[in-house]
Design an enzyme around this catalytic site. Structure first.
Site, mmCIF file in Angstrom:
data_model
loop_
_atom_site.group_PDB
_atom_site.id
_atom_site.type_symbol
_atom_site.label_atom_id
_atom_site.label_comp_id
_atom_site.label_asym_id
_atom_site.label_seq_id
_atom_site.Cartn_x
_atom_site.Cartn_y
_atom_site.Cartn_z
ATOM 1 N N ASP A 11 0.558 -1.443 -0.023
ATOM 2 C CA ASP A 11 -0.102 -0.007 -0.329
ATOM 3 C C ASP A 11 0.917 1.052 -0.051
ATOM 4 O OD1 ASP A 11 -2.087 -1.565 0.875
ATOM 5 O OD2 ASP A 11 -1.873 -1.984 2.862
ATOM 6 N N ASP B 221 -1.659 -2.340 -4.544
ATOM 7 C CA ASP B 221 -2.559 -3.142 -3.860
ATOM 8 C C ASP B 221 -3.217 -1.398 -3.908
ATOM 9 O OD1 ASP B 221 -3.887 -3.859 -2.304
ATOM 10 O OD2 ASP B 221 -2.971 -4.280 -0.630
ATOM 11 N N ASP C 77 -4.851 1.929 3.355
ATOM 12 C CA ASP C 77 -5.727 0.671 3.966
ATOM 13 C C ASP C 77 -5.193 0.798 5.641
ATOM 14 O OD1 ASP C 77 -5.936 0.259 1.330
ATOM 15 O OD2 ASP C 77 -5.128 -2.087 1.836
ATOM 16 N N ARG D 143 -13.595 0.026 -3.230
ATOM 17 C CA ARG D 143 -13.099 0.427 -1.969
ATOM 18 C C ARG D 143 -12.475 1.665 -1.914
ATOM 19 N NH1 ARG D 143 -7.898 -3.946 -1.466
ATOM 20 N NH2 ARG D 143 -9.239 -5.737 -1.868
#
Length: 461
Positions: free
Chosen positions: A237, A276, A280, A332
């Protein structure tokens, strides 16, 4: 009674700062900051130095809970540094990347210029081939684990073990561990490329005014049972928050630069995905505020909650997202499990054939979405802005949609979703946010305010 804002309060709201003093308001903007020695903090413009010492304002989202978020605002001169390279960033964070995550000494770091995670100790660039285990080759990996040959079971054996060793090599190089009580703030034009800021067991952290670009995985994993046809999955990330509390991520820009996943090849019939998430929040992390950030042209963006397993994440994962711009991103935005997540006054500019959804309603999630504005192309149905990942309800109110260049209009996204999907989602997430800096903007004003002011290089430096 209609509330009015003073000029100082409105500026403070837009910039994500505490209301400015008269002295701050009177100071003229500074030009580009010259490249400085790591110890030359006293040569920074006054406004830049003040920005580094700034704490999260009171009531500004979940990160204001408890003791609040002060980051490295109390750093001594010895722990206040300017970083121009990966080596200088690691040194400013504590000197040893393997142990930086445990260094609780207050630290204030200004990033000056561009820092590349693939930068070797002597400043020369490193390639993926130089980080690979000597026995790993992608062509051999593809030949060995082709589902037509290997079947639809997880890869194992020497080549997969070599890939895992290669990932370990890359992690040591491109993952930068951030310890507790830290502020990292970019000067004008500051840029982190190919690099992960890992905030793990490191509470009280502030990250502001950075452009984060192309955090790529050299060695994606083939997961043949992920979805109907399998998927390639990446590890890194741009910012990862794990097992931490009181984290403020503000006025940053996230993108894949000139290396989007859309340009990657297809292997085993699936896109070879090398990126990714952007931001997060997983593994029991909580009390995070993400404000005034700009997310551009990315696929997987923000995962809150790492698995569907009922356990440690329950009563954690409390996150606030406000005044962020989600521009040309696919999914997301965020996807949530378990957490109480406040999503308000964000602007979504969404479309394209690959768009999937905006708000992912996951297991035991409690999203409270209010006064968000959605600019959609003609192909995106407002009913598809929500996606049921095993959740049961969300609170959604005050949403507006402008579609295909038409007029903006209020839309009940939950009603639109329930009219076309089964089972229905309930209308009450079970909580009401209280940690907000007043006032919440009327939805029609959101794109006018957020679009020009969200992202890096929009703070006074």
């Amino acid at each position: 009674m209609r509330r009015t804002l003073s000029g100082a309060t409105l500026i403070a709201l837009l910039l994500g700062a505490a209301p400015a003093s008269a002295a701050v308001r009177a100071e003229a903007p500074h030009g580009p900051v010259p490249r400085l020695a790591p110890s030359a903090v006293d040569r920074l413009p006054w406004l830049a130095r003040q920005l580094g010492r700034q704490a999260l304002p009171e009531r500004d989202g979940w990160a204001a809970e408890g003791t609040g978020t002060t980051g490295g605002s109390a750093a001594t001169p010895e722990r206040t540094r300017v970083a121009h390279s990966r080596a200088e960033l690691v040194a400013a964070l504590g000197g040893d990347n393997a142990s930086n995550a445990t260094d609780a000494t207050p630290k204030l770091i200004y990033v000056d210029g561009a820092i590349d995670g693939f930068e070797g100790p002597d400043g020369t660039p490193l390639s993926c081939a130089e980080l690979a285990d000597p026995t790993y080759r992608l062509d051999a990996y593809l030949a060995a684990y082709d589902p037509a040959v290997w079947g639809r079971v997880a890869p194992s054996g020497p080549l997969e073990e070599a890939r895992v060793r290669s990932v370990t090599n890359q992690t040591r190089q491109t993952q930068i561990n951030v310890g507790p009580n830290t502020t990292i703030v970019g000067l004008r034009g500051a840029r982190l490329t190919g690099l992960t800021l890992m905030i793990d067991r490191a509470s009280n952290v502030i990250v502001r005014n950075l452009t984060l670009v192309d955090t790529r995985d050299c060695f994606p994993a083939w997961s043949p049972t992920d979805g109907e046809n399998g998927n390639w999955n990446s590890q890194y990330d741009q910012i990862s928050v794990r097992r931490s509390e009181n984290v403020w991520v503000d006025h940053n820009s996230f993108s894949d630069g000139d290396n989007p996943d859309s340009t990657q090849p297809v292997h085993f019939g699936r896109p070879y995905q090398v990126h990714d998430g952007s931001l997060d929040v997983t593994h029991t992390a909580s009390l995070v505020t993400a404000s005034w950030n700009r997310f551009t042209g990315r696929d997987k963006l923000m995962l809150i909650g790492s698995s569907n397993t009922v356990g440690p994440d329950v009563d954690r994962l409390r996150v606030t997202l406000h005044h962020n711009l989600f521009d040309g991103v696919l999914q997301r935005l965020p996807r949530v499990r378990f957490g109480q997540v406040d999503v308000y006054n964000n602007h979504y500019r969404l479309g394209g054939d690959d768009f999937q959804y905006a708000l992912g309603v996951g297991v035991q999630s409690a999203i409270h979405a209010q006064n968000n504005f959605f600019s959609l192309d003609a192909a995106v149905d407002p009913a598809d802005l929500l996606y049921d990942w095993g959740g049961t309800a969300l609170t959604e109110r005050g949403s507006w949609v402008r579609q295909g260049g038409g007029p903006a209009r209020p839309v009940d996204l939950l009603a639109a979703y329930n009219a076309t999907h089964d089972p229905d989602l309930g209308a009450d997430a079970g909580w009401t946010p209280t940690l907000r800096r007043d006032p919440v903007l009327p939805t029609p004003l959101v794109p006018l305010v957020v679009s020009p002011l969200a992202g890096a290089d929009r703070l006074p430096l």
